[in-house]
Design a protein around this motif. Structure first.
Motif, PDB file in Angstrom:
ATOM      1  N   ARG A   1       4.744  27.088  12.868  1.00 30.79           N
ATOM      2  CA  ARG A   1       6.034  27.332  13.528  1.00 30.79           C
ATOM      3  C   ARG A   1       7.104  26.356  13.047  1.00 30.79           C
ATOM      4  NH1 ARG A   1       7.047  26.532  20.007  1.00 30.79           N
ATOM      5  NH2 ARG A   1       9.196  27.237  20.044  1.00 30.79           N
ATOM      6  N   GLN A   2       6.712  25.096  12.853  1.00 30.69           N
ATOM      7  CA  GLN A   2       7.685  24.059  12.512  1.00 30.69           C
ATOM      8  C   GLN A   2       7.930  23.944  11.013  1.00 30.69           C
ATOM      9  OE1 GLN A   2       5.957  20.631  14.341  1.00 30.69           O
ATOM     10  NE2 GLN A   2       6.438  21.288  16.417  1.00 30.69           N
ATOM     11  N   TYR A   3       6.846  24.096  10.238  1.00 33.08           N
ATOM     12  CA  TYR A   3       6.983  23.750   8.822  1.00 33.08           C
ATOM     13  C   TYR A   3       6.747  24.905   7.854  1.00 33.08           C
ATOM     14  CZ  TYR A   3       6.692  19.123  10.885  1.00 33.08           C
ATOM     15  OH  TYR A   3       6.911  18.024  11.665  1.00 33.08           O
TER      16      TYR A   3
END
Length: 373
Positions: free
Chosen positions: A282-284
């Protein structure tokens, strides 16, 4: 399983439309907002009694009409079934199988199985935990139709408990509130344990299949891991153990719940963690990585449902090819072949190679009307 016919009456922008499917792959072509996705949504509703686009039945009924009806003829190894779902603008929906009304809706589930893959599914990676919980719950309903009833029971208890907390948060002292809540706590733990255990089992089965698909699509350059992170500590999946852990955590959060007037413990706060090479997707994850991950999840859903129900489910591809690059498109199309009956929406036919076009039924959709090629 093979969907032979679909009839839509006063559903979305369809007044009265009959479709007969005569190929393993059907491509629905048309501009945006003509009704392509509505047709796929109708099939999804027959499979799961849920829509990922709308929560209220009244939004599915054509403007100015009281009811909408979806009727389908489905061929399976066990024989031919006629399915009917009636949606009401004001009132409860009803279902019928082979012309006979079914009282318990969960008895209707599992007759038709389908996996939906739309551009909205990229939110599985990018969006919040609620989207991932809904995705897992929708899959579970197809693997184990009784889960629809279990989830409904849990949500009913959760709503009642939240209403109780809101009502009494300022009117009762802590001791009195605690004793009053004991009844709701027990019910929440009992129903919540059933949800948690089934979610855990589903992820245990799905994760290795999705990891294998992901390795295949990414050329084994990346490793996908899927973990179920329940809101309750899950040492083992034994019902008594889960229930005890549930009640213990309710005790820990009692003061916070009283202050906030809402339930802070239970599967409505679960997370499904998706990581690529041990990094949170989700973040990276790049857009390409996120698309590969969602494609792997969808192919894993298809495979798991096929393993459980012993027949290949339908695949509903809603404007998704435009979201995938050529390599991922080919991976998807190769995986499908003629193994799964597939309904595909698109705004143009340029995404498909000539072999696919030759072997597909092509239908044009314009303003709620379907015109054969």
């Amino acid at each position: 399983m093979y969907l032979k016919t679909l009839n839509l009456r006063q559903f979305r922008n369809y007044q009265d439309q009959q479709v007969e499917f005569n190929a393993a792959k059907t491509i629905l072509v048309g501009n945006n907002a003509q009704g392509k996705s509505n047709l796929l949504e109708a099939v999804e509703l027959l499979a799961t009694l849920r829509s990922h686009r709308m929560t209220r039945d009244r939004d599915l009924v054509q403007e100015g009409e009281a009811i909408a009806q979806i009727n389908a003829t489905l061929e399976r190894q066990t024989g031919v079934s006629d399915l009917t779902l009636t949606l009401r603008r004001n009132g409860r929906r009803s279902v019928a199988l082979n012309g006979e009304s079914i009282r318990r809706q969960m008895d209707f589930l599992g007759v038709l199985n389908a996996v939906q893959f739309s551009s909205l599914d990229l939110e599985l990676v990018r969006g919040g935990p609620e989207g991932r919980r809904n995705w897992l719950d929708t899959l579970l309903i197809q693997l184990e139709p009784v889960y629809a009833h279990i989830l409904q029971q849990y949500n009913h208890v959760l709503r009642q408990r939240n209403a109780f907390l809101k009502r009494h948060v300022e009117t009762l002292d802590a001791t009195s509130l605690h004793s009053e809540l004991a009844v709701w706590d027990a019910q929440l733990a009992t129903t919540g344990t059933r949800v948690i255990r089934r979610r855990d089992r589903a992820i245990q089965r799905l994760a290795p299949i999705a990891t294998a698909w992901h390795a295949s699509i990414s050329g084994s350059t990346e490793v996908l891991q899927i973990k179920y992170l329940p809101n309750i500590p899950l040492e083992d999946n034994h019902p008594e153990e889960v229930q005890q852990a549930f009640l213990a955590k309710i005790q820990q959060r009692a003061i916070a719940e009283m202050h906030q007037g809402t339930t802070l413990v239970g599967p409505h706060r679960d997370e499904i963690e998706l990581t690529i090479n041990q990094t949170p997707a989700r973040q990276y994850g790049s857009q390409g990585q996120q698309r590969t991950l969602v494609l792997a999840l969808k192919l894993a859903e298809l495979q798991l449902i096929e393993e459980v129900v012993k027949e290949p489910p339908l695949l509903l591809l809603d404007d998704v090819l435009a979201e995938l690059d050529l390599s991922r498109q080919n991976q998807l199309l190769d995986a499908i072949q003629d193994r799964f009956q597939t309904l595909i929406t698109t705004t143009h036919l340029g995404s498909f190679d000539s072999q696919w076009l030759k072997s597909s039924q092509i239908l044009f959709v314009k303003a709620g009307e379907i015109i054969p090629n």
